[in-house]
Design a protein around this motif. Structure first.
Motif, PDB file in Angstrom:
ATOM      1  N   ARG A  46      41.669  49.002  51.622  1.00  0.00           N
ATOM      2  CA  ARG A  46      40.760  49.831  52.023  1.00  0.00           C
ATOM      3  C   ARG A  46      41.138  51.333  51.272  1.00  0.00           C
ATOM      4  O   ARG A  46      40.148  52.081  51.074  1.00  0.00           O
ATOM      5  N   LEU A  49      39.434  50.328  47.888  1.00  0.00           N
ATOM      6  CA  LEU A  49      37.889  50.036  47.934  1.00  0.00           C
ATOM      7  C   LEU A  49      37.372  50.179  49.348  1.00  0.00           C
ATOM      8  O   LEU A  49      37.025  49.419  50.056  1.00  0.00           O
ATOM      9  N   ALA A  52      34.308  48.564  50.673  1.00  0.00           N
ATOM     10  CA  ALA A  52      34.300  47.031  50.933  1.00  0.00           C
ATOM     11  C   ALA A  52      34.590  46.760  52.330  1.00  0.00           C
ATOM     12  O   ALA A  52      34.382  45.375  52.718  1.00  0.00           O
ATOM     13  N   ILE A  54      37.094  46.172  54.567  1.00  0.00           N
ATOM     14  CA  ILE A  54      37.986  45.075  54.629  1.00  0.00           C
ATOM     15  C   ILE A  54      38.618  45.036  56.033  1.00  0.00           C
ATOM     16  O   ILE A  54      38.920  46.027  56.343  1.00  0.00           O
ATOM     17  N   ALA A 104      34.857  41.090  54.707  1.00  0.00           N
ATOM     18  CA  ALA A 104      34.560  42.356  53.680  1.00  0.00           C
ATOM     19  C   ALA A 104      33.149  42.188  53.477  1.00  0.00           C
ATOM     20  O   ALA A 104      32.487  41.248  53.644  1.00  0.00           O
ATOM     21  N   ALA A 105      32.599  43.424  52.846  1.00  0.00           N
ATOM     22  CA  ALA A 105      31.402  43.585  52.208  1.00  0.00           C
ATOM     23  C   ALA A 105      31.171  42.807  50.699  1.00  0.00           C
ATOM     24  O   ALA A 105      30.099  42.368  50.506  1.00  0.00           O
ATOM     25  N   ARG A 106      32.136  42.480  50.083  1.00  0.00           N
ATOM     26  CA  ARG A 106      32.079  41.559  48.954  1.00  0.00           C
ATOM     27  C   ARG A 106      33.120  40.629  48.866  1.00  0.00           C
ATOM     28  O   ARG A 106      34.215  40.417  49.571  1.00  0.00           O
ATOM     29  N   VAL A 109      36.556  40.956  47.299  1.00  0.00           N
ATOM     30  CA  VAL A 109      37.668  41.344  47.846  1.00  0.00           C
ATOM     31  C   VAL A 109      38.417  40.578  49.210  1.00  0.00           C
ATOM     32  O   VAL A 109      39.611  40.559  49.219  1.00  0.00           O
ATOM     33  N   CYS A 110      37.468  39.772  49.961  1.00  0.00           N
ATOM     34  CA  CYS A 110      37.994  38.907  50.567  1.00  0.00           C
ATOM     35  C   CYS A 110      39.003  37.562  49.801  1.00  0.00           C
ATOM     36  O   CYS A 110      40.115  37.418  50.349  1.00  0.00           O
TER      37      CYS A 110
END
Length: 310
Positions: A46, A49, A52, A54, A104-106, A109-110
């Motif tokens: 976090r 990013l 993102a 997360i 996550a938003a991406r 990132v996950c």
């Protein structure tokens, strides 16, 4: 006690991982080391990013909890999930010791979070199941209907998802039940839109609930609407995600429900698979097969960190 991120929205992307616990001398130490450091994984990401969004959640199956933390006792409703078998449909029970829900938003990132966690667990676990979920259009399931409409909001959301004073030693924790549903899309798409709407209990385009006169008794949102002995509606918090492998013809929904009492989730499942009255089973199950079914306990953030010190 502060919960883990069990009340978060489903997110844009998710990875669900289920592991089995190896029977080795070092396995408990490796798991407990991750418990101690777990919050730092998401916190570090976090910081790097922030956009993102997360979040990472860690949970334990009943057998793993007893093996890893015997001195802690056990949450009131934590036990291996017992199969629910109706005349036509089965909610299967499948193994699982350690569970992770990463949002996550991406997707990248996950994947990074999943890779970090898996590396930290090397030698202590073996993989049982992994599913990558994604946001489908405007929050719809792969069958075309908006998912999660019945989720509670605000304070009611926290009350539905988190264990309270009734089990004080585990307050702030949550029960999470997961099922991987596979859909027969050919059979589902052969229905008219009106027939699909009656199976779900909502309009497909605008997500408006059907009236009581329009809605069949076996509509999905009718059989999963349950009340306590005083007539109060009982809720759970869903974070379902679609998944797919088109080359294999595999299209599904990863059902994930967080609850302060697993008995609430189980009653919903019994209504779906057995029926109330018996035989009034969920119409959606005529097109959806539960391939997995596992119950986990998600400790509060504070308790998870304490477990690393045991």
């Amino acid at each position: 006690m502060k919960p883990q991120d069990v009340t978060n929205t489903p997110g844009e992307h998710a990875i669900f991982m289920v592991f089995g616990l190896r029977d080795t001398k070092d396995a408990p130490t490796i798991i407990k080391d991750l418990c101690a450091d777990f919050s730092a994984v998401a916190r570090s990401m976090r910081t790097r990013l922030p956009a993102a969004a997360i979040s990472c959640i860690m949970g334990f199956g009943a057998d793993a909890w007893s093996r890893l933390f015997p001195q802690r006792g056990k949450p009131n409703e934590l036990e291996p999930f017992k199969e629910i078998k109706g005349d036509r449909h089965i909610a299967v029970s499948t193994p699982g010791d350690i569970f992770f829900h990463i949002r996550a938003a991406r997707l990248d990132v996950c994947l990074e979070a999943a890779s970090i966690i898996s590396a930290k667990l090397q030698g202590a676990v073996y993989p049982i199941d992994e599913v990558q979920g994604f946001r489908y259009y405007d929050g719809r399931a792969i069958i075309g209907f908006v998912d999660g409409t019945e989720n509670p909001e605000d304070e009611a959301r926290l009350a539905a998802a988190v264990i309270g004073a009734e089990d004080a030693d585990f307050a702030g924790g949550s029960y999470v039940f997961v099922q991987k549903y596979l859909h027969d899309m050919d059979a589902w798409n052969a229905l008219t839109t009106e027939e699909q709407e009656k199976a779900i209990g909502r309009r497909k385009f605008n997500d408006v609930e059907l009236s009581d006169e329009e809605k069949p008794e076996n509509a999905h949102n009718a059989v999963t609407n349950i009340e306590d002995e005083h007539g109060n509606e009982l809720k759970i918090v869903r974070a379902n995600m679609p998944f797919a492998n088109p080359a294999k013809g595999e299209f599904g929904t990863y059902f994930i429900g967080y609850a302060g009492k697993f008995s609430t989730t189980r009653k919903m499942l019994e209504n779906m698979f057995i029926g109330e009255p018996v035989g009034n089973t969920d119409r959606l199950l005529d097109f959806s097969t539960a391939a997995t079914g596992t119950l986990f306990f998600v400790p509060s953030a504070e308790l998870l960190e304490e477990l690393g010190e045991d």
